[in-house]
Write an enzyme that holds these catalytic residues in place. Structure first.
Site, short mmCIF file in Angstrom:
data_model
loop_
_atom_site.label_atom_id
_atom_site.label_comp_id
_atom_site.label_asym_id
_atom_site.label_seq_id
_atom_site.Cartn_x
_atom_site.Cartn_y
_atom_site.Cartn_z
N PHE A 100 51.84 118.07 -35.78
CA PHE A 100 52.71 118.17 -36.95
C PHE A 100 54.13 118.48 -36.49
O PHE A 100 54.36 119.44 -35.76
CB PHE A 100 52.21 119.24 -37.91
CG PHE A 100 52.91 119.19 -39.23
CD1 PHE A 100 52.53 118.27 -40.20
CD2 PHE A 100 53.99 120.02 -39.49
CE1 PHE A 100 53.19 118.20 -41.41
CE2 PHE A 100 54.67 119.96 -40.71
CZ PHE A 100 54.27 119.05 -41.67
N VAL A 101 55.08 117.66 -36.92
CA VAL A 101 56.47 117.82 -36.47
C VAL A 101 57.42 118.03 -37.65
O VAL A 101 57.12 117.62 -38.78
CB VAL A 101 56.94 116.61 -35.63
CG1 VAL A 101 56.13 116.51 -34.34
CG2 VAL A 101 56.85 115.31 -36.42
N LYS B 83 62.15 112.36 -49.16
CA LYS B 83 63.40 112.84 -48.66
C LYS B 83 63.48 112.68 -47.14
O LYS B 83 64.56 112.75 -46.56
CB LYS B 83 63.57 114.33 -49.00
CG LYS B 83 63.42 114.66 -50.47
CD LYS B 83 63.68 116.18 -50.68
CE LYS B 83 63.60 116.56 -52.14
NZ LYS B 83 62.19 116.75 -52.58
N ASP C 231 60.05 117.90 -43.04
CA ASP C 231 59.95 119.30 -43.48
C ASP C 231 58.58 119.90 -43.26
O ASP C 231 57.59 119.21 -43.03
CB ASP C 231 60.25 119.38 -44.98
CG ASP C 231 59.08 118.85 -45.82
OD1 ASP C 231 58.59 117.73 -45.53
OD2 ASP C 231 58.63 119.55 -46.74
N ARG D 44 64.35 120.55 -42.62
CA ARG D 44 64.84 119.17 -42.66
C ARG D 44 66.18 119.01 -41.93
O ARG D 44 66.51 117.94 -41.45
CB ARG D 44 65.03 118.70 -44.10
CG ARG D 44 63.74 118.53 -44.89
CD ARG D 44 64.02 117.74 -46.15
NE ARG D 44 62.96 117.86 -47.14
CZ ARG D 44 61.85 117.11 -47.16
NH1 ARG D 44 61.64 116.21 -46.22
NH2 ARG D 44 60.95 117.28 -48.11
N LYS E 55 52.63 107.87 -35.38
CA LYS E 55 51.46 108.53 -34.77
C LYS E 55 50.32 107.52 -34.72
O LYS E 55 49.47 107.50 -35.61
CB LYS E 55 51.03 109.73 -35.62
CG LYS E 55 51.96 110.93 -35.58
CD LYS E 55 51.37 112.02 -36.47
CE LYS E 55 52.20 113.27 -36.49
NZ LYS E 55 51.72 114.21 -37.53
P1 5GP Z 1 50.70 108.51 -44.20
O1 5GP Z 1 50.59 107.93 -45.56
O2 5GP Z 1 51.11 107.53 -43.13
O3 5GP Z 1 49.45 109.26 -43.80
O4 5GP Z 1 51.74 109.68 -44.30
C1 5GP Z 1 53.06 109.52 -44.19
C2 5GP Z 1 53.76 110.75 -44.74
O5 5GP Z 1 53.09 111.98 -44.39
C3 5GP Z 1 55.12 110.85 -44.10
O6 5GP Z 1 56.07 110.08 -44.79
C4 5GP Z 1 55.37 112.34 -44.15
O7 5GP Z 1 55.90 112.66 -45.42
C5 5GP Z 1 54.00 112.96 -44.00
N1 5GP Z 1 53.76 113.35 -42.58
C6 5GP Z 1 52.87 112.79 -41.73
N2 5GP Z 1 52.91 113.39 -40.52
C7 5GP Z 1 53.85 114.35 -40.61
C8 5GP Z 1 54.37 115.32 -39.69
O8 5GP Z 1 53.98 115.44 -38.52
N3 5GP Z 1 55.36 116.13 -40.15
C9 5GP Z 1 55.84 116.06 -41.43
N4 5GP Z 1 56.80 116.91 -41.76
N5 5GP Z 1 55.38 115.16 -42.32
C10 5GP Z 1 54.39 114.32 -41.91
#
Ligand code: 5GP
Ligand code: MG
Length: 171
Positions: free
Chosen positions: A149-150, A40, A156, A162, A127
């Site tokens: 963490f944002v 989402k 969310d 959101r 990141k």
């Molecule tokens: P990855 O597979 O790159 O480790 O993770 C991506 C997913 O992790 C993102 O699409 C998101 O859903 C979640 N995520 C990663 N960092 C954050 C963050 O700082 N805040 C939030 N709300 N979700 C995050």
């Protein structure tokens, strides 16, 4: 967890969305682009970006969930796949944030296997310090952010925040 501070204001977000839309409109000039939103988290970014594109645009959506064990080796599962395959289309994947890179690497493989005419990725947030996967990197990035963490603007914490119009940290 409570909101601690705004790290990207709604004005800064709008400004950057305009810049990205100008870049994408230039790169895809004369073509129809299919925006593939990862639900989402990507939805608010997608609808703002879509309205700024000077292109013919189609929209599609997919949703995934990942289950992670303690070592963070995740299994990614589709809870919603695309309505139509992107075969022969100019597909632009719209992501909220790239963190370890696992999700993007998995999704780019899955989508490129459908043989789109072209495939690119636009991520609002990135990141770079968190990357553990040496895989697909976004072609367009809104903002590089530090390892915090944002939430907000689609992102969310436990389904909350959101609808914030800005990006903030929690603590
Ligand atoms: P990855 O597979 O790159 O480790 O993770 C991506 C997913 O992790 C993102 O699409 C998101 O859903 C979640 N995520 C990663 N960092 C954050 C963050 O700082 N805040 C939030 N709300 N979700 C995050
Ligand atoms: Mg996501």
């Amino acid at each position: 967890m409570e909101i601690v501070k705004t790290i990207i204001s709604s004005e800064k977000l709008a400004e950057r969305v305009d810049e990205l839309a100008a870049l994408i409109s230039r790169d895809y000039a004369g073509r129809t682009v299919t925006l593939v939103c990862v639900l989402k988290g990507g939805v608010i970014f997608m609808v703002d970006l879509a309205r700024k594109l000077k292109l013919d645009v189609e929209l599609d959506f997919l949703e995934i969930s990942s289950y992670r064990d303690a070592t963070e080796s995740g299994i990614i599962k589709f809870t919603k796949d695309l309505s139509n395959p992107i075969t022969g289309k100019h597909a632009l994947l719209i992501e909220d944030i790239v963190d370890s890179g696992k999700t993007l690497n998995y999704l780019s493989g899955h989508l490129q296997a459908q043989k789109p005419a072209s495939f690119k990725v636009c991520a609002l947030l990135n990141k770079p310090d968190r990357r553990t996967v040496n895989g697909y990197e976004p072609d367009y990035i809104g903002f590089d952010i530090p390892d915090e963490f944002v939430v907000g603007y689609g992102l969310d914490y436990a389904q909350k925040y959101r609808n914030l119009s800005y990006i903030a940290t929690l603590g």
